[in-house]
Write a protein that holds these residues in place. Structure first.
Motif, PDB file in Angstrom:
ATOM      1  N   HIS A 503       0.855  -1.201   0.000  1.00 12.98           N
ATOM      2  CA  HIS A 503       0.000   0.000   0.000  1.00 12.98           C
ATOM      3  C   HIS A 503       0.876   1.230   0.000  1.00 12.98           C
ATOM      4  O   HIS A 503       1.005   1.892   1.014  1.00 12.98           O
ATOM      5  CB  HIS A 503      -0.900   0.020   1.237  1.00 12.98           C
ATOM      6  N   PRO A 504       1.501   1.543  -1.118  1.00 13.28           N
ATOM      7  CA  PRO A 504       2.468   2.638  -1.120  1.00 13.28           C
ATOM      8  C   PRO A 504       1.779   3.987  -0.957  1.00 13.28           C
ATOM      9  O   PRO A 504       0.623   4.158  -1.346  1.00 13.28           O
ATOM     10  CB  PRO A 504       3.119   2.532  -2.492  1.00 13.28           C
ATOM     11  N   ALA A 505       2.505   4.913  -0.330  1.00  7.84           N
ATOM     12  CA  ALA A 505       2.018   6.292  -0.286  1.00  7.84           C
ATOM     13  C   ALA A 505       2.060   6.796  -1.722  1.00  7.84           C
ATOM     14  O   ALA A 505       2.978   6.471  -2.472  1.00  7.84           O
ATOM     15  CB  ALA A 505       2.933   7.119   0.602  1.00  7.84           C
ATOM     16  N   LYS A 506       1.030   7.564  -2.092  1.00  5.55           N
ATOM     17  CA  LYS A 506       1.018   8.060  -3.465  1.00  5.55           C
ATOM     18  C   LYS A 506       2.108   9.117  -3.637  1.00  5.55           C
ATOM     19  O   LYS A 506       2.429   9.832  -2.707  1.00  5.55           O
ATOM     20  CB  LYS A 506      -0.360   8.644  -3.789  1.00  5.55           C
ATOM     21  N   GLY A 507       2.631   9.189  -4.821  1.00  7.72           N
ATOM     22  CA  GLY A 507       3.699  10.140  -5.090  1.00  7.72           C
ATOM     23  C   GLY A 507       3.198  11.573  -5.067  1.00  7.72           C
ATOM     24  O   GLY A 507       1.999  11.822  -5.028  1.00  7.72           O
ATOM     25  N   ARG A 508       4.109  12.503  -5.062  1.00  8.32           N
ATOM     26  CA  ARG A 508       3.740  13.908  -5.055  1.00  8.32           C
ATOM     27  C   ARG A 508       3.583  14.398  -6.491  1.00  8.32           C
ATOM     28  O   ARG A 508       4.336  14.014  -7.366  1.00  8.32           O
ATOM     29  CB  ARG A 508       4.814  14.724  -4.353  1.00  8.32           C
ATOM     30  N   ASP A 509       2.591  15.254  -6.681  1.00  7.64           N
ATOM     31  CA  ASP A 509       2.388  15.820  -8.014  1.00  7.64           C
ATOM     32  C   ASP A 509       3.171  17.123  -8.168  1.00  7.64           C
ATOM     33  O   ASP A 509       3.326  17.644  -9.252  1.00  7.64           O
ATOM     34  CB  ASP A 509       0.899  16.116  -8.246  1.00  7.64           C
ATOM     35  N   VAL A 510       3.600  17.671  -7.047  1.00  5.66           N
ATOM     36  CA  VAL A 510       4.275  18.960  -7.060  1.00  5.66           C
ATOM     37  C   VAL A 510       5.675  18.755  -6.493  1.00  5.66           C
ATOM     38  O   VAL A 510       5.836  18.149  -5.448  1.00  5.66           O
ATOM     39  CB  VAL A 510       3.487  19.966  -6.174  1.00  5.66           C
ATOM     40  N   GLN A 511       6.677  19.215  -7.218  1.00  2.75           N
ATOM     41  CA  GLN A 511       8.040  19.006  -6.740  1.00  2.75           C
ATOM     42  C   GLN A 511       8.463  20.059  -5.715  1.00  2.75           C
ATOM     43  O   GLN A 511       9.305  19.815  -4.868  1.00  2.75           O
ATOM     44  CB  GLN A 511       9.030  18.976  -7.909  1.00  2.75           C
ATOM     45  N   GLU A 512       7.846  21.238  -5.819  1.00  3.47           N
ATOM     46  CA  GLU A 512       8.218  22.319  -4.914  1.00  3.47           C
ATOM     47  C   GLU A 512       7.940  21.936  -3.473  1.00  3.47           C
ATOM     48  O   GLU A 512       6.979  21.233  -3.186  1.00  3.47           O
ATOM     49  CB  GLU A 512       7.399  23.557  -5.262  1.00  3.47           C
ATOM     50  N   VAL A 513       8.789  22.403  -2.545  1.00  2.00           N
ATOM     51  CA  VAL A 513       8.616  21.977  -1.168  1.00  2.00           C
ATOM     52  C   VAL A 513       8.083  23.073  -0.243  1.00  2.00           C
ATOM     53  O   VAL A 513       7.651  22.781   0.860  1.00  2.00           O
ATOM     54  CB  VAL A 513       9.928  21.420  -0.574  1.00  2.00           C
ATOM     55  N   GLY A 514       8.120  24.325  -0.661  1.00  2.00           N
ATOM     56  CA  GLY A 514       7.583  25.379   0.202  1.00  2.00           C
ATOM     57  C   GLY A 514       8.661  26.080   1.006  1.00  2.00           C
ATOM     58  O   GLY A 514       9.835  25.734   0.903  1.00  2.00           O
TER      59      GLY A 514
END
Ligand SMILES: [Zn+2]
Length: 515
Positions: A503-514
């Protein structure tokens, strides 16, 4: 205002750091504890960055943001209007929602990351704040990489966003480059030059790349900042953020100097720190200020005599101020289900019937093997049993043989739904043998990248807590498990990693981290 607002970003900035990711259940549990700690604001996530982050932020807003006298629930958003809409969709369920929008203002970010002009960024910032204000009163703005931004331009942007309705202006030292004197001066300069700044709350967000995050944050406070952004255990991008426990205890212990208060219930600090460690499997170093194992220990050497004569000789804080009680016997073999539920409730865990049943079974098993059961043991048990991840595989039976002069071997039986699978393996040691047997059942070969074993409490019969980092064909997965038997703890940790792989965590759609 002589109070500092504590803005906790453990679930956003902290959670984004590699090895600290939390799923929705884990974030919720952490958020509930942050509410008990009485932080003023919880930044719960960056909703547009992934579907999972959106859900987690929404659930924190729904379930923690609606508590009586609960915290403000904040979501992070870039300046794009779609980002802000998505953020609002997640935080709107809270009694006190906040939208935190950010954009970089340093020339280096403008040129290489955003490829926009100063004028374009100024316009986008103002539009973003206006758009957010149409949704809610409480809007925060951060000029990312403020410490490397041109001061004249920074003042121009900040004056404009205040005019557009921002209520909190947060100044981030995104790359952890500032030093306290200079940082304090920057805050003082902004307070003098930015139009309308007196009508808003000034905030600082400091990173710890040079080990100066807490010092910088306090320098900000001394120059008028009245919100600090921080994380439990100082987790966060790279070297982390200013640590909440250090900031809060510095303000409290040196109230004579700062003359400022916070709302934080400091007696909840230790528990919050340990909960985060249990959730992430990452423990703080023994000498970590406030919450490290040795932070209050005066057993060693010359200090002891002084402490015995007069505690104030060496203690500037009391362990009980952060809720750090000495390990005490809380439960025994004959304690019943009610007693367990009551003690767990004291510790902050309210389990439903199913979870309580499982925890009680583990408790009884543990009581058979271990004479004294401490709070830390109970936390370990429930942490194992609260479904952090759906349990595709569970451990049903384990038998391992090792010793001098024999080849270590193991037999493992795993349950998957109602089916039972059994296999065996050999290895260089008993842990290796067990892991090979598990691989034979699951059909995925994992390579152990990191393995850590730690005793939850003192004593020869202590619970062993194993954290593993496993490489399954290029996917790095973390897992944790506990048992008085370290081989079993290793098996549980590894199975936990396998379940996380399924049950993998879904990947991020946004690369920026804030900021
Ligand atoms: Zn940050």
């Amino acid at each position: 205002m002589n109070r500092v607002i504590i803005f906790d970003t453990t679930l956003r900035d902290g959670e984004q750091a590699p090895g600290f990711s939390m799923n929705t259940m884990e974030k919720l549990e952490m958020a509930r504890q942050l509410a008990r700690l009485k932080v003023d604001v919880i930044e719960a996530g960056f909703p547009i960055s992934s579907e999972e982050d959106f859900e987690a932020t929404r659930e924190v807003a729904r379930q923690v943001g609606t508590l009586d006298n609960g915290p403000t629930i904040c979501g992070l958003s870039r300046t794009g209007l779609g980002d802000i809409d998505r953020c609002w969709e997640a935080v709107k369920y809270a009694t006190r929602p906040r939208i935190h929008t950010f954009v970089a203002t340093s020339d280096i970010h403008l040129k290489y990351k955003l490829r926009k002009s100063r004028a374009e960024i100024l316009t986008a910032s103002v539009e973003a704040v206006r758009h957010a204000r149409a949704y809610c009163e409480d809007v925060e703005f951060s000029p990312e990489d403020a410490s490397r931004s041109d001061i004249g331009y920074l003042c121009e942007v900040l004056s404009a966003v205040i005019e557009a309705g921002a209520r909190t202006i947060n100044i981030p030292d995104t790359v952890g480059y500032a030093v306290p004197k200079e940082w304090g001066e920057l805050i003082a300069t902004l307070r003098a030059k930015v139009k309308g700044i007196d009508g808003v709350v000034m905030s600082v967000h400091c990173h710890n790349d040079l080990g100066l995050a807490v010092s910088n944050a306090l320098a900000g406070v001394m120059n008028g900042a009245r919100q600090v952004e921080c994380t439990i255990n100082g987790i966060g991008e790279r070297a982390g953020n200013a640590s909440l426990e250090e900031l809060v205890m510095a303000l409290r212990t040196r109230r004579d100097f700062f003359g400022l208060d916070t709302n934080v219930k400091t007696e909840e600090i230790f528990k919050t720190s340990r909960l985060l460690s249990h959730i992430t499997g990452v423990h703080v170093q023994p000498n970590k200020a406030i919450i490290g194992e040795n932070a209050f220990a005066h057993e060693a050497g010359i200090h002891q005599d002084g402490v015995l004569k007069e505690k104030l000789t060496y203690e500037i804080m009391r362990p009980q101020d952060i809720g750090r009680a000495t390990n005490k016997l809380v439960m025994g073999k004959h304690s019943g289900r009610h007693a367990l539920a009551a003690r767990l409730k004291d510790l902050g865990f309210e389990l439903d019937e199913g979870a309580l049943g499982k925890a009680f079974k583990r408790f009884k098993d543990l009581a058979d093997r271990k004479k004294e059961i401490f709070d830390e043991d109970l936390i370990s048990i429930v942490k194992d049993d609260i479904a952090q991840v759906p349990e595709t595989y569970t451990l049903d039976y384990l038998h391992s043989i090792s010793g001098t002069g024999i080849i270590p071997s193991a037999t493992v039986r795993l349950k998957k739904e109602e089916q039972v699978f059994q296999d065996s393996g050999v290895g260089d040691g008993p842990v290796d043998a067990v892991l090979n047997a598990i691989d034979a059942i699951t059909g995925v070969k994992g390579r152990l990248q990191d393995y850590q074993l730690r005793a939850v409490t003192s004593g020869k019969d202590a619970l062993g807590e194993v954290s593993v980092k496993v490489d399954f064909d290029g996917s790095l997965v973390f897992g944790k498990g506990t048992s008085t038997d370290v081989i079993e703890a290793s098996a549980r940790a590894y199975i936990n990693a396998v379940n996380r792989l399924v049950h993998p965590a879904k990947g991020r759609d946004v690369q920026e981290v804030g900021p």
